[in-house]
Design an enzyme around this catalytic site. Structure first.
Site, PDB file in Angstrom:
ATOM      1  N   ARG A  52      61.920  78.630 104.127  1.00 37.07           N
ATOM      2  CA  ARG A  52      61.608  77.425 103.341  1.00 37.07           C
ATOM      3  C   ARG A  52      61.759  77.718 101.846  1.00 37.07           C
ATOM      4  O   ARG A  52      62.252  76.894 101.077  1.00 37.07           O
ATOM      5  CB  ARG A  52      60.188  76.928 103.674  1.00 37.07           C
ATOM      6  CG  ARG A  52      60.058  76.416 105.102  1.00 37.07           C
ATOM      7  CD  ARG A  52      58.724  75.729 105.369  1.00 37.07           C
ATOM      8  NE  ARG A  52      57.573  76.628 105.350  1.00 37.07           N
ATOM      9  CZ  ARG A  52      57.117  77.320 106.402  1.00 37.07           C
ATOM     10  NH1 ARG A  52      57.710  77.211 107.574  1.00 37.07           N
ATOM     11  NH2 ARG A  52      56.056  78.106 106.289  1.00 37.07           N
ATOM     12  N   LYS A 142      51.622  62.818  94.770  1.00 38.66           N
ATOM     13  CA  LYS A 142      52.000  61.793  95.749  1.00 38.66           C
ATOM     14  C   LYS A 142      50.986  61.702  96.876  1.00 38.66           C
ATOM     15  O   LYS A 142      50.438  62.726  97.315  1.00 38.66           O
ATOM     16  CB  LYS A 142      53.366  62.132  96.347  1.00 38.66           C
ATOM     17  CG  LYS A 142      53.871  61.082  97.326  1.00 38.66           C
ATOM     18  CD  LYS A 142      55.128  61.524  98.055  1.00 38.66           C
ATOM     19  CE  LYS A 142      54.802  61.862  99.488  1.00 38.66           C
ATOM     20  NZ  LYS A 142      56.009  62.120 100.303  1.00 38.66           N
ATOM     21  N   GLU A 183      52.217  55.646  97.481  1.00 34.10           N
ATOM     22  CA  GLU A 183      53.258  55.417  98.497  1.00 34.10           C
ATOM     23  C   GLU A 183      52.705  54.776  99.766  1.00 34.10           C
ATOM     24  O   GLU A 183      52.281  55.465 100.685  1.00 34.10           O
ATOM     25  CB  GLU A 183      53.962  56.733  98.855  1.00 34.10           C
ATOM     26  CG  GLU A 183      55.111  56.519  99.836  1.00 34.10           C
ATOM     27  CD  GLU A 183      55.800  57.802 100.293  1.00 34.10           C
ATOM     28  OE1 GLU A 183      55.252  58.896 100.071  1.00 34.10           O
ATOM     29  OE2 GLU A 183      56.872  57.695 100.896  1.00 34.10           O
ATOM     30  N   LYS A 225      55.700  54.072  94.924  1.00 39.24           N
ATOM     31  CA  LYS A 225      56.795  54.522  95.793  1.00 39.24           C
ATOM     32  C   LYS A 225      56.765  53.655  97.035  1.00 39.24           C
ATOM     33  O   LYS A 225      55.848  53.745  97.848  1.00 39.24           O
ATOM     34  CB  LYS A 225      56.634  56.007  96.148  1.00 39.24           C
ATOM     35  CG  LYS A 225      57.664  56.495  97.163  1.00 39.24           C
ATOM     36  CD  LYS A 225      57.821  57.992  97.127  1.00 39.24           C
ATOM     37  CE  LYS A 225      58.762  58.478  98.215  1.00 39.24           C
ATOM     38  NZ  LYS A 225      59.177  59.862  98.007  1.00 39.24           N
TER      39      LYS A 225
HETATM   40  P1  13P Z   1      62.432  60.031 102.796  1.00 39.37           P
HETATM   41  O1  13P Z   1      63.279  59.630 101.626  1.00 39.37           O
HETATM   42  O2  13P Z   1      63.080  61.022 103.694  1.00 39.37           O
HETATM   43  O3  13P Z   1      61.861  58.841 103.512  1.00 39.37           O
HETATM   44  O4  13P Z   1      61.195  60.797 102.208  1.00 39.37           O
HETATM   45  C1  13P Z   1      60.556  60.297 101.111  1.00 39.37           C
HETATM   46  C2  13P Z   1      59.147  60.687 101.150  1.00 39.37           C
HETATM   47  O5  13P Z   1      58.659  61.298 100.238  1.00 39.37           O
HETATM   48  C3  13P Z   1      58.361  60.293 102.312  1.00 39.37           C
HETATM   49  O6  13P Z   1      57.014  60.509 102.039  1.00 39.37           O
END
Ligand code: 13P
Length: 348
Positions: A52, A142, A183, A225
């Protein structure tokens, strides 16, 4: 009045602004170890802490991406890792003018009382974790809530529980000098049509902004987001690019306050090119009409080609970096409405 209680107000506004600067968007590289393992295994790589690290090192060192990427969302393991010279990843990114961010939720768990839905956890001890991450260089964070469309779903209970957590998270972030990236993902999975997605996205965003307001969150220092308003992946007839763009922007216009720091999109299982096309169509038509920047915060739609290349030949980091840089560049242009499909044929 609420806005003036934030001692970090200026810093938060400046960070949010930089996150959505013209021609720039965010790389989401905050896959949890479970998700990262899944993604690596899909391309035939055995996941380990070192694998990773190698993969994230490849992404963070990709040439030129600092022209297209304003910030990177990291995971707890990654923010503590370093490159081969011992430079911590957050420092490496900062050196390239890229803002380090950090995923701070601890995952979406079954919601008691409605176990087919999820509520995101991670508030316990969050104040202390945020202070630590700030000291490591993170300037935004986030938190992802999951809203599922299905029979009798989402419930009001699910949307409210998640919005409440998002608001508490956001207030804690701002107290500690980090811009919250809020988000609430309405999942693309299912056979629902775009009307259903629009209705649920609007309802859910309304609940989220109500809670942010109730918790005295300073909107200028928040980045939303969001998922796009889009047909379910298994819908019999999926809406086209322009319709997704129109419906997404009109939904945002109805519910997102103009003061908000910026809007970024997740790719959420859309195809790589599709995600770029949608972003471009929104900006071509609405860029000068909306009060916020509309840009990307993609994980899969930025990383897929790079990861596939690295999976087929782990020594070919150069080509993998080129593939990542290519998608970053096209999405950068899309964030200004300056992308065109013929650019896709110019091989990375
Ligand atoms: P994806 O663009 O693959 O949906 O991932 C964005 C993300 O941060 C999901 O939490």
């Amino acid at each position: 009045m609420a806005n003036y209680q934030w001692k970090h107000a200026d810093e938060l506004k400046a960070t949010a602004k930089a996150m959505v600067a013209d021609y720039k968007g965010i790389l989401a590289a905050d896959e949890s170890n479970n998700t990262a393992t899944k993604r690596l295994e899909e391309v035939g790589i055995t996941s380990s802490e070192e694998a990773r690290r190698q993969y994230r090192k490849l992404l963070f060192n990709a040439p030129d991406v600092d022209n297209y990427i304003s910030g990177v969302i990291l995971y707890d393991e990654t923010i503590k890792q370093s490159d081969d010279n011992g430079t911590p990843f957050p420092e490496l990114l900062k050196g390239r003018g890229i803002i380090p961010g950090i995923k701070v939720d601890t995952g979406a768990k079954p919601l008691a009382g409605s176990p087919n839905e999820k509520v995101t956890e991670g508030l316990d001890g969050l104040r202390e974790r945020l202070a630590e991450y700030y000291n490591m260089g993170a300037r935004f964070s986030k938190w992802r809530a999951v809203i599922t469309i299905g029979d009798d779903m989402p419930t009001q209970q699910c949307m409210e529980a998640n919005a409440h957590a998002l608001a508490r998270y956001s207030a804690l972030c701002q107290e500690n000098g980090l811009v919250p990236m809020v988000e609430p993902e309405v999942m693309i999975n299912g056979d629902h049509d775009i009307d259903t997605c629009e209705e649920i996205t609007e309802d859910n965003l309304r609940i989220v902004f109500d809670e942010l307001f109730r918790h005295n969150v300073m909107l200028e220092g928040v980045v939303l987001k969001t998922s796009m308003v889009i047909s379910g992946l298994d819908a019999p007839k999926r809406a086209g690019v322009q319709e997704v763009a129109d419906r997404t922007v009109s939904t945002l216009q109805r519910v997102v306050p103009p003061a908000l720091g910026g809007v970024v999109f997740l790719s959420g299982g859309q195809g790589d090119v599709e995600a770029t096309q949608h972003l471009d169509a929104m900006n071509k038509k609405f860029k000068d009409q909306v009060p916020w920047r509309l840009t990307f915060s993609y994980a899969r739609a930025l990383q897929n080609p790079a990861l596939a290349t690295w999976g087929s030949d782990m020594s070919n980091t150069e080509q993998a970096q080129k593939n990542f840089g290519f998608r970053a560049k096209l999405n950068s242009l899309a964030s200004m409405g300056e992308y065109s499909e013929d650019m896709e044929s110019k091989v990375a």
